[in-house]
Scaffold this motif. Sequence first.
Motif, PDB file in Angstrom:
ATOM      1  N   GLU A 188       0.835  -1.210   0.000  1.00  0.00           N
ATOM      2  CA  GLU A 188       0.000   0.000   0.000  1.00  0.00           C
ATOM      3  C   GLU A 188       0.869   1.258   0.000  1.00  0.00           C
ATOM      4  OE1 GLU A 188      -2.487  -0.505   3.406  1.00  0.00           O
ATOM      5  OE2 GLU A 188      -4.004  -1.698   2.324  1.00  0.00           O
ATOM      6  N   PHE A 189       1.947   1.246   0.766  1.00  0.00           N
ATOM      7  CA  PHE A 189       2.831   2.413   0.815  1.00  0.00           C
ATOM      8  C   PHE A 189       3.505   2.626  -0.541  1.00  0.00           C
ATOM      9  CE2 PHE A 189       6.769   4.667   1.544  1.00  0.00           C
ATOM     10  CZ  PHE A 189       6.379   5.707   2.371  1.00  0.00           C
ATOM     11  N   LEU A 190       4.018   1.550  -1.116  1.00  0.00           N
ATOM     12  CA  LEU A 190       4.652   1.650  -2.429  1.00  0.00           C
ATOM     13  C   LEU A 190       3.649   2.131  -3.473  1.00  0.00           C
ATOM     14  CD1 LEU A 190       6.790  -1.620  -2.426  1.00  0.00           C
ATOM     15  CD2 LEU A 190       7.678   0.713  -2.514  1.00  0.00           C
ATOM     16  N   GLY A 191       2.442   1.577  -3.422  1.00  0.00           N
ATOM     17  CA  GLY A 191       1.426   1.950  -4.395  1.00  0.00           C
ATOM     18  C   GLY A 191       1.028   3.411  -4.301  1.00  0.00           C
ATOM     19  N   GLN A 192       1.009   3.938  -3.087  1.00  0.00           N
ATOM     20  CA  GLN A 192       0.585   5.328  -2.888  1.00  0.00           C
ATOM     21  C   GLN A 192       1.675   6.332  -3.230  1.00  0.00           C
ATOM     22  OE1 GLN A 192      -0.931   6.149   1.031  1.00  0.00           O
ATOM     23  NE2 GLN A 192      -1.138   8.355   0.674  1.00  0.00           N
ATOM     24  N   TYR A 193       2.923   6.013  -2.902  1.00  0.00           N
ATOM     25  CA  TYR A 193       3.973   7.024  -3.002  1.00  0.00           C
ATOM     26  C   TYR A 193       5.023   6.761  -4.091  1.00  0.00           C
ATOM     27  CZ  TYR A 193       2.272   8.782   1.489  1.00  0.00           C
ATOM     28  OH  TYR A 193       1.490   9.296   2.497  1.00  0.00           O
ATOM     29  N   CYS A 194       5.335   5.519  -4.347  1.00  0.00           N
ATOM     30  CA  CYS A 194       6.505   5.201  -5.174  1.00  0.00           C
ATOM     31  C   CYS A 194       6.159   5.125  -6.657  1.00  0.00           C
ATOM     32  CB  CYS A 194       7.122   3.884  -4.710  1.00  0.00           C
ATOM     33  SG  CYS A 194       8.585   3.419  -5.650  1.00  0.00           S
ATOM     34  N   GLY A 195       6.855   5.912  -7.457  1.00  0.00           N
ATOM     35  CA  GLY A 195       6.663   5.865  -8.898  1.00  0.00           C
ATOM     36  C   GLY A 195       7.483   4.792  -9.572  1.00  0.00           C
ATOM     37  N   GLU A 196       8.405   4.156  -8.832  1.00  0.00           N
ATOM     38  CA  GLU A 196       9.224   3.087  -9.399  1.00  0.00           C
ATOM     39  C   GLU A 196       8.526   1.740  -9.287  1.00  0.00           C
ATOM     40  OE1 GLU A 196      12.010   3.777 -10.899  1.00  0.00           O
ATOM     41  OE2 GLU A 196      12.208   5.868 -10.284  1.00  0.00           O
ATOM     42  N   GLY A 198       5.226   1.483  -7.712  1.00  0.00           N
ATOM     43  CA  GLY A 198       3.787   1.657  -7.556  1.00  0.00           C
ATOM     44  C   GLY A 198       3.270   2.765  -8.432  1.00  0.00           C
ATOM     45  N   GLY A 199       2.168   3.376  -8.021  1.00  0.00           N
ATOM     46  CA  GLY A 199       1.545   4.415  -8.826  1.00  0.00           C
ATOM     47  C   GLY A 199       1.757   5.814  -8.303  1.00  0.00           C
ATOM     48  N   GLY A 200       2.708   5.980  -7.383  1.00  0.00           N
ATOM     49  CA  GLY A 200       2.960   7.292  -6.799  1.00  0.00           C
ATOM     50  C   GLY A 200       3.755   8.203  -7.717  1.00  0.00           C
ATOM     51  N   ARG A 201       3.938   9.430  -7.268  1.00  0.00           N
ATOM     52  CA  ARG A 201       4.621  10.417  -8.101  1.00  0.00           C
ATOM     53  C   ARG A 201       6.111  10.519  -7.807  1.00  0.00           C
ATOM     54  NH1 ARG A 201       2.394  16.172  -5.625  1.00  0.00           N
ATOM     55  NH2 ARG A 201       3.538  16.110  -3.648  1.00  0.00           N
ATOM     56  N   CYS A 202       6.595   9.814  -6.797  1.00  0.00           N
ATOM     57  CA  CYS A 202       7.996   9.910  -6.425  1.00  0.00           C
ATOM     58  C   CYS A 202       8.864   9.175  -7.434  1.00  0.00           C
ATOM     59  CB  CYS A 202       8.219   9.336  -5.025  1.00  0.00           C
ATOM     60  SG  CYS A 202       9.903   9.510  -4.427  1.00  0.00           S
TER      61      CYS A 202
END
Length: 283
Positions: A188-196, A198-202
């Motif tokens: 969930e954390f990766l999906g919310q935040y990580c662009g590598e 997950g789907g996040g913008r980082c």
Amino acid sequence: MNKKTNEELQALIGKATAGDKKALEALVAGVEDMVFNLSLRMLGTFPDAEDATQDILLKMITHLSSFRGESAFTTWVFSIAVNHLKNYKKHMFAQHPLSFEYYGEDIENGNIRDVPDLTQNVEKEILAEELKMSCTNVMLQCLDPESRCIFILGTMFQVDSRIAGDILEMTPEAYRQRLSRIRKKMAEFLGQYCGEYGGGRCKCKDRVNYAIQNHRINPLKLDYTKAAEISLETMMDVKHAMEEMDDLSQDFSFCKPYQAPERTKHLIQELLESTQFSIIRKS
């Protein structure tokens, strides 16, 4: 460990406890990369992992005569390592603990735009890869030590739930339930935040200079991108030595396994030279 029959391993242990230097070196060489990778994930940095690896291998050596073959040798070493690492207080993140809330806040609100170029002529793609490996490894430090250990055993090493339960002194069912919850939290954390992952913008490439400014990576000391990786086959040999994995295995691609750094191997070799096996005979 390299593939050995139980009889071969017991013979090697017998020789080592009797003072055979080559046998002890073979035992240490067979587990040092495994111990280093567990230490790296549990502690978050290469220097701390190297220090802990030496401590754990010394414990293994001094307690070698107590191994009775009631479990796989790798399981026995894992138990020593896990007990050491769960209570290890000398690493950086024990002094400066992290949380998912803090990590997420930094991703959302960290000022990455006004930082000057700090790359020191190192290719940005290389630094982005270093940051990615460092960031996802440091992210594990947002978990409490036992949860971190559960995640690492279940995800990176894919340890069978019965064995992991024995190592952590919990039932296989409790281990599986906690592993499932922890995986979900991480995903969930990766999906919310990580662009590598997950789907996040980082995006790591956008945060390279910010990371350098905050001492999260050093262009002149690239631990991850300089480290030699271990083949998947080697890691699977570790797993198979501890019996078959259960059906909860799941790939988190950031958990790349590495060889223990040469400086660590050198220090361990010096240790073996200096003790002359007296510590084994006295154990």
